[in-house]
Design a protein around this motif. Structure first.
Motif, PDB file in Angstrom:
ATOM      1  N   ASP A   1       0.782  -1.237   0.000  1.00 25.08           N
ATOM      2  CA  ASP A   1       0.000   0.000   0.000  1.00 25.08           C
ATOM      3  C   ASP A   1       0.816   1.290   0.000  1.00 25.08           C
ATOM      4  OD1 ASP A   1      -2.420  -1.342  -0.120  1.00 25.08           O
ATOM      5  OD2 ASP A   1      -2.566  -1.523   2.046  1.00 25.08           O
ATOM      6  N   TYR A   2       2.018   1.258  -0.540  1.00 28.74           N
ATOM      7  CA  TYR A   2       2.731   2.500  -0.811  1.00 28.74           C
ATOM      8  C   TYR A   2       2.306   2.991  -2.192  1.00 28.74           C
ATOM      9  CZ  TYR A   2       5.996   1.850   3.107  1.00 28.74           C
ATOM     10  OH  TYR A   2       6.560   1.702   4.347  1.00 28.74           O
ATOM     11  N   SER A   3       1.861   4.243  -2.261  1.00 25.31           N
ATOM     12  CA  SER A   3       1.521   4.805  -3.562  1.00 25.31           C
ATOM     13  C   SER A   3       2.786   5.264  -4.266  1.00 25.31           C
ATOM     14  CB  SER A   3       0.567   5.994  -3.395  1.00 25.31           C
ATOM     15  OG  SER A   3       1.253   7.093  -2.798  1.00 25.31           O
ATOM     16  N   LEU A   4       2.657   5.536  -5.560  1.00 26.64           N
ATOM     17  CA  LEU A   4       3.798   6.050  -6.307  1.00 26.64           C
ATOM     18  C   LEU A   4       4.260   7.374  -5.707  1.00 26.64           C
ATOM     19  CD1 LEU A   4       5.385   5.071  -8.801  1.00 26.64           C
ATOM     20  CD2 LEU A   4       3.957   6.566 -10.195  1.00 26.64           C
ATOM     21  N   GLU A   5       3.306   8.187  -5.262  1.00 26.05           N
ATOM     22  CA  GLU A   5       3.658   9.462  -4.631  1.00 26.05           C
ATOM     23  C   GLU A   5       4.410   9.247  -3.318  1.00 26.05           C
ATOM     24  OE1 GLU A   5       0.663   8.661  -5.798  1.00 26.05           O
ATOM     25  OE2 GLU A   5       0.590   9.961  -7.557  1.00 26.05           O
ATOM     26  N   ASP A   6       4.010   8.213  -2.551  1.00 26.49           N
ATOM     27  CA  ASP A   6       4.726   7.890  -1.308  1.00 26.49           C
ATOM     28  C   ASP A   6       6.193   7.568  -1.606  1.00 26.49           C
ATOM     29  OD1 ASP A   6       2.400   8.144   0.199  1.00 26.49           O
ATOM     30  OD2 ASP A   6       1.908   6.015   0.039  1.00 26.49           O
ATOM     31  N   LEU A   7       6.412   6.749  -2.623  1.00 25.84           N
ATOM     32  CA  LEU A   7       7.781   6.371  -2.981  1.00 25.84           C
ATOM     33  C   LEU A   7       8.581   7.593  -3.405  1.00 25.84           C
ATOM     34  CD1 LEU A   7       7.071   3.113  -5.059  1.00 25.84           C
ATOM     35  CD2 LEU A   7       7.760   3.266  -2.666  1.00 25.84           C
ATOM     36  N   GLU A   8       7.986   8.440  -4.213  1.00 26.16           N
ATOM     37  CA  GLU A   8       8.696   9.633  -4.697  1.00 26.16           C
ATOM     38  C   GLU A   8       8.996  10.595  -3.556  1.00 26.16           C
ATOM     39  OE1 GLU A   8       7.318  10.038  -9.335  1.00 26.16           O
ATOM     40  OE2 GLU A   8       5.989  10.896  -7.804  1.00 26.16           O
ATOM     41  N   ASP A   9       8.040  10.759  -2.647  1.00 22.74           N
ATOM     42  CA  ASP A   9       8.260  11.687  -1.527  1.00 22.74           C
ATOM     43  C   ASP A   9       9.413  11.220  -0.648  1.00 22.74           C
ATOM     44  OD1 ASP A   9       6.202  13.263  -2.398  1.00 22.74           O
ATOM     45  OD2 ASP A   9       4.727  12.506  -0.958  1.00 22.74           O
ATOM     46  N   GLN A  10       9.468   9.914  -0.377  1.00 18.36           N
ATOM     47  CA  GLN A  10      10.497   9.414   0.527  1.00 18.36           C
ATOM     48  C   GLN A  10      11.863   9.269  -0.147  1.00 18.36           C
ATOM     49  OE1 GLN A  10       9.596   6.510   3.508  1.00 18.36           O
ATOM     50  NE2 GLN A  10       7.389   6.614   3.125  1.00 18.36           N
ATOM     51  N   LEU A  11      11.856   8.994  -1.453  1.00 21.89           N
ATOM     52  CA  LEU A  11      13.126   8.866  -2.176  1.00 21.89           C
ATOM     53  C   LEU A  11      13.597  10.199  -2.755  1.00 21.89           C
ATOM     54  CD1 LEU A  11      12.404   5.500  -4.027  1.00 21.89           C
ATOM     55  CD2 LEU A  11      13.980   5.854  -2.114  1.00 21.89           C
ATOM     56  N   GLU A  12      12.689  11.164  -2.793  1.00 20.75           N
ATOM     57  CA  GLU A  12      12.974  12.528  -3.255  1.00 20.75           C
ATOM     58  C   GLU A  12      13.440  12.578  -4.701  1.00 20.75           C
ATOM     59  OE1 GLU A  12      15.751  13.914  -0.289  1.00 20.75           O
ATOM     60  OE2 GLU A  12      14.122  14.589   1.014  1.00 20.75           O
ATOM     61  N   VAL A  13      12.944  11.656  -5.507  1.00 22.21           N
ATOM     62  CA  VAL A  13      13.187  11.660  -6.945  1.00 22.21           C
ATOM     63  C   VAL A  13      11.928  11.122  -7.621  1.00 22.21           C
ATOM     64  CG1 VAL A  13      15.690  11.320  -6.802  1.00 22.21           C
ATOM     65  CG2 VAL A  13      14.170   9.336  -6.922  1.00 22.21           C
ATOM     66  N   SER A  14      11.855  11.263  -8.933  1.00 17.73           N
ATOM     67  CA  SER A  14      10.718  10.700  -9.651  1.00 17.73           C
ATOM     68  C   SER A  14      10.882   9.189  -9.770  1.00 17.73           C
ATOM     69  CB  SER A  14      10.604  11.330 -11.038  1.00 17.73           C
ATOM     70  OG  SER A  14      11.679  10.946 -11.867  1.00 17.73           O
ATOM     71  N   VAL A  15       9.759   8.483  -9.695  1.00 14.94           N
ATOM     72  CA  VAL A  15       9.739   7.030  -9.848  1.00 14.94           C
ATOM     73  C   VAL A  15       8.755   6.722 -10.984  1.00 14.94           C
ATOM     74  CG1 VAL A  15       9.248   4.807  -8.778  1.00 14.94           C
ATOM     75  CG2 VAL A  15      10.227   6.667  -7.409  1.00 14.94           C
ATOM     76  N   THR A  16       9.242   6.065 -12.019  1.00 14.88           N
ATOM     77  CA  THR A  16       8.427   5.800 -13.204  1.00 14.88           C
ATOM     78  C   THR A  16       8.235   4.305 -13.384  1.00 14.88           C
ATOM     79  OG1 THR A  16       9.319   7.779 -14.295  1.00 14.88           O
ATOM     80  CG2 THR A  16       8.203   6.147 -15.689  1.00 14.88           C
ATOM     81  N   PRO A  17       6.980   3.824 -13.392  1.00 13.32           N
ATOM     82  CA  PRO A  17       6.733   2.407 -13.688  1.00 13.32           C
ATOM     83  C   PRO A  17       6.826   2.164 -15.190  1.00 13.32           C
ATOM     84  CG  PRO A  17       4.662   3.528 -13.187  1.00 13.32           C
ATOM     85  CD  PRO A  17       5.749   4.538 -13.013  1.00 13.32           C
ATOM     86  N   MET A  18       7.508   1.073 -15.576  1.00 16.98           N
ATOM     87  CA  MET A  18       7.770   0.767 -16.978  1.00 16.98           C
ATOM     88  C   MET A  18       7.080  -0.534 -17.371  1.00 16.98           C
ATOM     89  SD  MET A  18       9.941   3.312 -17.594  1.00 16.98           S
ATOM     90  CE  MET A  18      11.128   3.011 -18.892  1.00 16.98           C
ATOM     91  N   GLU A  19       6.537  -0.566 -18.573  1.00 22.44           N
ATOM     92  CA  GLU A  19       5.804  -1.737 -19.043  1.00 22.44           C
ATOM     93  C   GLU A  19       6.742  -2.877 -19.445  1.00 22.44           C
ATOM     94  OE1 GLU A  19       2.635  -2.086 -18.819  1.00 22.44           O
ATOM     95  OE2 GLU A  19       2.177  -0.009 -18.256  1.00 22.44           O
ATOM     96  N   ASN A  20       6.177  -4.106 -19.488  1.00 24.92           N
ATOM     97  CA  ASN A  20       6.971  -5.279 -19.862  1.00 24.92           C
ATOM     98  C   ASN A  20       7.279  -5.334 -21.350  1.00 24.92           C
ATOM     99  OD1 ASN A  20       7.166  -6.349 -17.295  1.00 24.92           O
ATOM    100  ND2 ASN A  20       5.309  -7.580 -17.486  1.00 24.92           N
ATOM    101  N   ASP A  21       6.475  -4.706 -22.161  1.00 27.42           N
ATOM    102  CA  ASP A  21       6.701  -4.690 -23.598  1.00 27.42           C
ATOM    103  C   ASP A  21       7.989  -3.921 -23.910  1.00 27.42           C
ATOM    104  OD1 ASP A  21       6.427  -3.206 -26.314  1.00 27.42           O
ATOM    105  OD2 ASP A  21       4.934  -4.806 -26.459  1.00 27.42           O
TER     106      ASP A  21
END
Length: 453
Positions: A418-438
C-alpha cells in the motif's frame, strides 16, 4: 445523489448488478439509461453476471428489462445489428460476489502471506467466470454442475485451468479437496464441447515433477488441440511457512532436470503437431543458469501472462527497436536507476549496457532488490514491496528511478503493502516511473524519462 450509487430505500436494489457508466453514442445512451440503473433480464432470462449479459445481448432483437434508479421498471424492445454492444459498463463485472476457493493446496501462496496486509490480498478466488473474463487460473474443483453446464452451453473459451497433476490420488493430496481427482474427466468434457483450455502446473520438487509430470503432460496432450498449451511454473515459497507442510524449492539441479524433461516432451509434440505445447517458465532457466530458448520455442507466447517467455519476448522487442534509434539531441549526462527483482536483473544489465553503447551519455544502474518482506527465495519483481524498495534505494543518489510496472497493482499505482507512487517519490525525493513489460513500450518510456517527460 451520487450517480454511482442508489438509495438503500429502494427495495431489491443491488449495487453489484448496477450500471456504472454508459458509453457515448451507444444504444444505451439513446435509450436514456443512466448510471445507477440495473439490468434485470434480457429476453426474459435473468441476468446474474456479465457472462449471462454477454451471452444474451448478442442477438439482433432484444427485450431489455431495466429497473431505473428511481425504482421504475421498464422493458425496452430493441432492434440492432447482430453482435452490436449496448454500451453498458457495470459496477462489478461479476454482478454478484466472486466465488472463493475451497481448496487447501499444499503450495498456496496466500497461505504464506504475513498478517496485517490489506484484506483483498487474502482472498482466494477460484471463479470460473474470472477465468473467462480476466484469464485467471481455476482448479475446477469449486464449479457447481449448474456452472459447469453453463460453461458448456455458452461455450466459454478459452478457460485457464490449474491442473498440477492428472493423477487423481496425487491431486487430492495436493489440493485437499474431495472433488479434485476428477480433473481429467472434467477437462475431457470441456474438450468434447469444443472449449479451448490452457493448463498450468505448479511443480513441487519430489511431488509432482519427474515421472508424475511426464504422466500429466502425456494425459493432457491426449486432449490437444482443445488443451492448447501447458505452462510449468515452480512452487513459490515465502518465509511464512512455519505452520505449513515442509516443501523444498527448486535449485539449479532440479530445475535443469525439469527443463530437460519438458523440452524432450515438447520436441515430440512439435514433431507430431507442430507446437511445443509444454513450456517451462522463465524462472527455471534462470535457476538452472541456462540460456532462454529462442523465440521460436514459445509458439507465439500462449502462456506469456504466466511468466513463460516474458524475458525472451522483451529482448526480442527491445534490442531491435534500440538499434533503429538515432542519437539523442540536446541530452547531457543522465543517471538513471533501474530497480528490479533478481530474476530480471541479468536481462536489465544487458539493457543498460546496450543503452550505454547507443547513447554514451545515458548511464543506467541496475539495482537488484532483495525480497526481505517475503523472503529472499522470492525473486520475481511483481512481489517486491514498497518497504523493500525504500529500504534498499534510499541514498542511491539523485538519479531518477524506473521500476517494472508489475511491482504495482494492475488497476492502481500502489505496491503490495500500500505505498503509492507518490509515497515512494516523496520518501526517495526523486521521480519514480513504472515501466511496461513490452520492450518497445519500455524504450519509448525510457526516452520520455531521459527527456524529462
Amino acid at each position: 445523489m451520487n450517480p454511482y450509487e442508489r438509495p438503500e430505500s429502494i427495495p431489491g436494489y443491488s449495487a453489484l448488478r448496477g450500471i456504472r457508466d454508459i458509453r457515448p453514442d451507444s444504444i444505451a445512451q439513446e435509450l436514456g439509461l443512466e448510471p445507477g440503473d440495473e439490468v434485470l433480464a434480457i429476453n426474459g432470462d435473468p441476468i446474474g453476471d456479465v457472462i449471462d449479459y454477454q451471452y444474451h445481448v448478442g442477438g439482433s432483437e432484444l427485450s431489455l428489462h431495466i429497473r431505473h434508479r428511481g425504482g421504475e421498471e421498464i422493458i425496452y424492445d430493441i432492434e440492432k445489428d447482430l453482435g452490436e454492444d449496448l454500451g453498458l459498463i457495470f459496477e462489478d463485472p461479476l454482478l454478484d460476489r466472486e466465488r472463493t476457493c475451497k481448496n487447501k493446496c499444499l503450495f498456496c501462496f496466500i497461505d504464506q502471506m504475513p498478517p496485517g496486509m490489506r484484506e483483498s490480498l487474502y482472498i482466494k478466488d477460484d471463479d470460473s467466470r474470472l477465468s473467462f473474463l480476466q484469464g485467471n487460473y481455476i482448479t475446477l474443483t469449486n464449479v457447481s454442475e449448474e456452472d459447469f453446464q453453463r460453461m458448456v452451453d455458452y461455450k466459454l473459451s478459452p478457460i485457464n485451468v490449474s491442473v498440477h497433476t492428472t493423477n487423481p490420488e496425487l491431486r487430492r493430496g495436493l489440493l485437499k479437496h474431495p472433488n479434485s481427482g476428477k480433473i481429467l474427466e472434467q477437462m475431457t468434457r470441456l474438450a468434447e464441447a469444443g472449449i479451448t483450455m490452457n493448463a498450468q502446473i505448479v511443480a513441487v520438487p519430489g511431488i509432482n515433477d519427474g515421472k508424475e509430470l511426464v504422466r500429466t503432460l502425456e494425459e493432457l496432450s491426449q486432449l490437444y488441440p482443445q488443451v492448447a498449451s501447458v505452462a510449468i511454473v515452480p512452487v513459490g515459497l515465502t518465509k511464512y511457512r512455519d505452520h505449513l507442510p515442509e516443501l523444498s524449492p527448486f535449485d539449479e539441479t532440479t530445475s535443469a532436470e525439469l527443463i530437460d524433461l519438458v523440452e524432450a516432451f515438447a520436441a515430440t509434440m512439435m514433431e507430431a503437431h507442430g507446437t511445443h505445447f509444454a513450456y517451462p517458465s522463465d524462472e527455471f532457466y534462470l535457476m538452472a543458469d541456462r540460456p532462454l530458448p529462442p523465440e521460436e520455442f514459445y509458439d507465439g507466447y500462449p502462456q506469456y501472462e504466466n511468466g513463460v517467455g516474458l524475458l525472451r519476448s522483451f529482448a526480442q522487442e527491445f534490442f531491435p527497436a534500440l538499434e533503429k534509434e538515432g542519437p539523442l539531441e540536446g541530452v547531457g549526462l543522465t543517471e538513471i536507476t533501474l530497480a528490479t527483482g533478481a530474476y530480471a536483473a541479468e536481462l536489465f544489465e544487458k539493457v543498460a549496457e546496450a543503452v550505454g553503447q547507443k547513447w554514451p551519455q545515458i548511464h543506467i544502474t541496475v539495482r537488484t532488490i532483495e525480497n526481505e518482506f517475503f523472503g529472499t527465495m522470492v525473486k520475481v519483481a511483481g512481489l517486491i514491496t514498497g518497504k523493500d524498495l525504500l529500504a534498499q534505494l534510499k541514498g542511491h543518489g539523485a538519479s531518477d528511478i524506473i521500476i517494472p510496472r508489475v511491482m504495482l497493482r494492475h488497476d492502481k499505482l500502489i505496491t503490495l503493502d500500500d505505498y503509492s507512487l507518490e509515497d515512494l517519490e516523496d520518501q526517495l525525493e526523486v521521480s519514480v516511473t513504472p515501466m511496461e513489460n513490452d520492450g518497445e513500450v519500455f524504450l519509448k518510456q525510457l526516452k520520455e524519462v531521459i527527456h524529462g517527460g
